[in-house]
Design an enzyme around this catalytic site. Sequence first.
Site, mmCIF file in Angstrom:
data_model
loop_
_atom_site.group_PDB
_atom_site.id
_atom_site.type_symbol
_atom_site.label_atom_id
_atom_site.label_comp_id
_atom_site.label_asym_id
_atom_site.label_seq_id
_atom_site.Cartn_x
_atom_site.Cartn_y
_atom_site.Cartn_z
ATOM 1 N N VAL A 150 0.868 -1.183 0.000
ATOM 2 C CA VAL A 150 0.000 0.000 0.000
ATOM 3 C C VAL A 150 0.902 1.230 0.000
ATOM 4 C CG1 VAL A 150 -1.817 1.308 1.145
ATOM 5 C CG2 VAL A 150 -1.814 -1.184 1.295
ATOM 6 N N GLU A 151 0.731 2.082 -1.011
ATOM 7 C CA GLU A 151 1.451 3.349 -1.071
ATOM 8 C C GLU A 151 0.615 4.416 -0.373
ATOM 9 O OE1 GLU A 151 3.835 3.352 -5.231
ATOM 10 O OE2 GLU A 151 1.652 3.288 -5.424
ATOM 11 N N VAL A 152 1.166 4.995 0.679
ATOM 12 C CA VAL A 152 0.494 6.080 1.407
ATOM 13 C C VAL A 152 1.100 7.395 0.923
ATOM 14 C CG1 VAL A 152 0.034 7.100 3.663
ATOM 15 C CG2 VAL A 152 0.034 4.604 3.399
#
Length: 318
Positions: A150-152
């Site tokens: 997951v890219e935040v």
Amino acid sequence: MSIRTVGVVGTGVIGASWTGLFLAHGLQVLVSDPAPDAEQKLAGYLKSIWPTLERLGLQPTASLSNYRFVGSSLDGHYDEVDFIQENAPEQTELKTKLLGEIDAATRPEVVIASSSSGIPSSQFIGKCSKAPGRIVIGHPFNPPHLMPLVEVVPHPDTASASVESAVAFYQSLGRKTVIIRKEVPGFAANRLQVALCNEAYSLVSRGILSAEDLDTCMTSSLGPRWAVVGPFMSNALGGGGGIEGFKHLLEHIGSSSRKWVEDMKANAFIPNEQNLNRLVASVDDELKTKDVESLELERDRLLVELFRLKSELASKSS
């Protein structure tokens, strides 16, 4: 703030997969989508992926009965949610309107995460006047219930507490989070994917090798190596280990690779009719020898095993 109930806005492939992941971790999920057949499609999809989620491991409170499809929007239910995962189509105008509505209706401490795969959130928070600092990108790699990344991605005015809350939440779901420190279109994983795929399309459309042989190149060399340690550690190890090994490898291949990059730029894939026809024809030849449904099942089974083994090895070494 403890997150017990998640609001999922949009139940396409990404939103439905997120819903399965949230349910597998024992959360309550409120789901909305304006499509007329969304509720039925979601139910079917969740049933189809549940065996995979079982193999990955369910929390004791996990259940397919822990979600409610509440209609075309979460209107009337926003006060029940502790986290929002928005999955609307990649249309800036649509997201701007939707995020404005979500921001106005939810409690100000609730983090609003968008699954946007390439549009930075600063481009669609223009109507968020209540608490725009709690909005982040929470971009998964498809499908989220299976792929850990997951890219935040915060926008310039995102509060650090919101970034920390999003990271902690995704990590509680067993996700591998990375923080994209500056907004760029496409973020990181998709940019890497596009760069590699563009060269793959170029090689095949130019007749340098077939689509099947290109896939073999990836699955028999770079793919498994990068799946274990990634490109930077692969280069460090390939150079003899340590930072000196990494530096040595770059110096060793530097002059040659510059020529390769120049050739890649000169022959970048352009999706005109001729190139597309050549590319599609080669991929079609490969597909003729495959049972796509069986291949998909085998892919997911092997990915589950890969992630399980990596997790076990990481636990033993820690």
